[in-house]
Scaffold this motif. Structure first.
Motif, PDB file in Angstrom:
ATOM      1  N   THR A 192     -11.066  -6.791  10.761  1.00 38.89           N
ATOM      2  CA  THR A 192     -10.137  -5.723  10.404  1.00 38.89           C
ATOM      3  C   THR A 192      -8.752  -6.095  10.898  1.00 38.89           C
ATOM      4  OG1 THR A 192      -9.788  -3.322  10.403  1.00 38.89           O
ATOM      5  CG2 THR A 192     -10.460  -4.309  12.492  1.00 38.89           C
ATOM      6  N   LYS A 252     -13.695  -1.424  11.089  1.00 36.75           N
ATOM      7  CA  LYS A 252     -12.395  -0.871  10.717  1.00 36.75           C
ATOM      8  C   LYS A 252     -11.649  -0.390  11.956  1.00 36.75           C
ATOM      9  CE  LYS A 252     -12.731  -1.101   6.178  1.00 36.75           C
ATOM     10  NZ  LYS A 252     -12.908   0.085   5.344  1.00 36.75           N
ATOM     11  N   GLU A 304     -15.569   3.831   7.707  1.00 41.53           N
ATOM     12  CA  GLU A 304     -14.150   4.089   7.472  1.00 41.53           C
ATOM     13  C   GLU A 304     -13.716   5.341   8.218  1.00 41.53           C
ATOM     14  OE1 GLU A 304     -11.260   3.153   7.250  1.00 41.53           O
ATOM     15  OE2 GLU A 304     -11.074   2.492   5.154  1.00 41.53           O
ATOM     16  N   GLN A 343      -5.150  -1.448   8.213  1.00 42.23           N
ATOM     17  CA  GLN A 343      -5.415  -0.016   8.270  1.00 42.23           C
ATOM     18  C   GLN A 343      -4.151   0.809   8.523  1.00 42.23           C
ATOM     19  OE1 GLN A 343      -8.402   0.078   6.681  1.00 42.23           O
ATOM     20  NE2 GLN A 343      -9.056   1.681   8.090  1.00 42.23           N
TER      21      GLN A 343
END
Length: 673
Positions: free
Chosen positions: A146, A203, A256, A362
């Motif tokens: 991530t 994530k 998520e 992200q």
């Protein structure tokens, strides 16, 4: 002071995944893309520029450029389409052209975690992989990777997890490139055993304060950590166990965060019986029991829900495996079923999704700028859509104007496309956001503002350009109207801009004035001289009049001076364009001498242009006052005789009675023999 590059959510505007499936978020409402070349079971990655224009995409082995052709040197990367997160793409800070593709091998393979460099300046702007290719960072590695923005708002962290230990590896990407010496956090469980245990997503939360991962396969768990975006260190592990599948080929796979970073979604995939569950966990209380107690099963059934990805519309999209649909969570910040899970909510237009969806940095989703395209001269309102507290904000509207107001308003002076940047400081983190606004020209109304009705005759008011819609103050909605009444009128013109949801308008006030030709004309003359005569015109009417003697050179004065005697045409026109009148005028004069000797030159004496005066009478006297001759306008004049006798050379006098002017003129001339 260095220049920062602001990243907005539009870098995540285009997705390519599955069997040539794709989705675009560039317009309101996601649209299926049918032009992709990628064919992958799991791993994939896509990147666009901050305008939402596709740059390139990859399955971790092959890279395709924006034209969907294989990028130069864009083959043989060492990722794997069967790796959960085969690739993720990160831009180089302070560069507009360099990107890094990080790849991870499948099932903890020896190829491990590597990166390759893309230079978008190569191949005429379509990009190419440079000789920095497949650079090894660590091996073996799990299938998890991530990325999140550094707390300074400029750099990035790429976070991976090693195999056969509990090490998180945080690699910092700066303007100097990729640091090959990671920040190591040995925290949480050891990732080892069956190679399938390396499968599953990881994530970071959009605000960069949490990291969560899914360990699929045997004794599946989800692990949640605090993350320090300044140091790259992970701490405070929480393990969510005894929830997901425990057998081989079962367990937590997709994971998520919600846009507000407070809700976690996990897909629990069971390939043994081809079923899945979708879990929601509330992270507001950061202790294991509170998180377990908040668990809600949003979906349970025969659809295999796999990868979960946050999109720029702040919704979650879920791969409904081996179908032509993505499932949608409409309100992912909302706890419980009110999050509005929509099974098969987005059609892929017969293209097939498998397990994977493209991961992104992200931080793209922590906040977004809300602003609309507007018409020139209108106020544009800006605000930040975020769940993070804003301690400080600095705006740059792209036209040299800045602001530190949280929700400012701004009026652009010129039309065009502007890149708007906002730098947010929230506690220890800095977030750089960007968006683009387009300022449209208002429609141009090509009309004069003053018209004249001539002698009450109707006139047309019309535009000479085509627009979308019209509205007159009379209520008519066409480009041309006919009117016969003076007064004030208004035309409003509308233009719509396709795809922008902007409808611009301009208005013009028009004055219509009554005008016309003269109702009466009086022409006075000051004559009887050779070249110092005058004509004075009195024109009465509702118009504004101009005067000329040649119909070319007009003047506002109604008087012409220093004129020679003779015949003239007076032109009187209405300056508002209503028309032109013509009148003949004669300036009288008389000869100062004449020679009646029969040679045909100056043999007769008469008042010049007397024939133009129907009531004129002329008398000639000698020096003693004796009347020698009387005649009118029809006479050819005096021949210098009296009762047949030739008059001698001498001075003589005349009297002219001019009733048309109510005047009597007297003068003197010479007879020469």
């Amino acid at each position: 002071m260095y220049a920062t590059i602001a990243y907005g959510q539009k870098e995540a505007a285009n997705w390519y995944f599955g069997k040539k499936a794709g989705v675009s978020f560039t317009e309101p409402g996601p649209q299926a893309l049918l032009n992709g070349r990628l064919d992958t079971n799991e791993g994939c990655a896509t990147i666009s520029n901050n305008k939402g224009e596709l740059l390139f995409y990859t399955d971790g082995i092959t890279v395709w450029n924006r034209n969907h052709n294989v990028m130069l040197n864009g083959q043989s990367l060492l990722g794997d389409p069967s790796s959960s997160q085969s690739a993720i793409i990160v831009p180089k800070p302070k560069s507009n052209s360099i990107y890094y593709i990080f790849t991870v091998a499948a099932t903890a393979g020896n190829d491990g975690l590597r990166y390759s460099e893309v230079d978008m300046n190569l191949d005429n702007g379509k990009g190419a992989i440079t000789n920095v290719k497949n650079v090894l960072l660590t091996t073996p590695s799990t299938e998890k990777i991530t990325a999140v923005q550094h707390a300074n708002g400029l750099d990035f962290w790429v976070i991976a997890h090693a195999w056969n230990n509990a090490n998180f590896l945080s690699y910092r990407i700066t303007e100097s490139g990729v640091s090959t010496s990671p920040v190591i956090s040995s925290v949480g469980s050891i990732h080892n055993g069956d190679a399938g245990n390396s499968i599953g997503y990881m994530k970071a939360s959009p605000n960069g304060k949490k990291v969560a991962l899914a360990k699929w396969n045997i004794d599946s768990v989800v692990e949640i950590f605090d993350f320090d975006a300044n140091t790259g260190i992970l701490t405070k592990p929480i393990t969510i166990d005894n929830v997901f599948g425990k057998e081989q080929k079962t367990g937590a796979y997709g994971i998520e965060f919600s846009p507000n970073s407070k809700v976690l979604y996990v897909s629990d995939v069971n390939l043994n019986n081809s079923s899945s569950k979708l879990y929601q966990f509330d992270l507001s209380n950061s202790d294991k029991q509170s998180i377990l107690d908040s668990s809600t099963i949003i979906y349970s059934g025969s659809d295999i829900l796999s990868a979960i990805q946050l999109a720029i519309d702040r919704k979650l999209y879920i791969s409904n495996t081996v179908s032509s649909y993505l499932d949608v969570i409409e309100y992912p910040n909302t706890i419980g079923f009110a999050c509005n899970y929509n099974n098969q909510g987005l059609s892929l237009n017969r293209r097939i999704t498998i397990f994977g969806l493209p991961p992104f940095i992200q931080s793209f989703f922590v906040a977004k700028i809300e602003a609309n395209n507007v018409c020139l001269g209108n106020v544009n309102s800006f605000k930040i859509d975020t769940d993070e507290p804003i301690d400080e904000i600095n705006w740059d509207f792209g036209d040299g104007v800045t602001s530190n107001v949280q929700s400012p308003e701004h009026v652009y002076e010129f039309s065009g496309v502007y890149t708007v940047n906002a730098t947010i400081i929230s506690m220890a983190n800095t977030y750089n956001l960007t968006t683009q606004v387009e300022i449209f020209d208002n429609p141009k109304i090509e009309m004069q503002t003053e018209y004249f009705i001539c002698d009450a005759q109707p006139i047309k008011l019309s535009l000479n350009t085509t627009h979308d819609a019209y509205l007159w103050s009379t209520g008519e909605t066409k480009s041309e109207i006919t009117i016969d009444t003076p007064g004030s009128y208004k035309i409003t013109v509308f233009d719509s801009y396709s795809g922008s949801s902007v409808f611009c308008e301009s208005s013009l006030d028009i004055r219509v004035i009554e005008s016309g030709m003269p109702k009466s004309i009086q022409i006075d003359t000051v004559d009887w001289t050779r070249n110092n005569n005058s004509i004075i015109i009195q024109a009465e009417g509702i118009g504004q009049y101009e005067y000329s003697l040649d119909n070319e050179n007009y003047q506002s004065s109604n008087r012409f001076d220093n004129l020679s005697s003779g015949d003239y045409i007076i032109y009187i026109r209405d300056s508002n364009g209503c028309g032109v009148l013509e009148e003949e005028v004669y300036l009288l004069d008389y000869p100062k001498f004449f020679t009646p000797n029969g040679d045909g030159v100056h043999d007769l004496w008469n008042i010049r242009f007397a024939e133009t005066e129907p009531s004129i009478s002329i008398q000639i006297f000698d020096r003693y006052g004796k009347l020698l001759k009387a005649f009118d306008q029809n006479s050819t004049g005096w021949d210098g005789t009296f009762n047949g006798a030739i008059m001698p050379t001498d001075g003589y006098w005349f009297v002219v009675n001019r009733p048309s002017k109510n005047k009597i003129y007297k003068g003197h001339f010479t007879l020469k023999r």
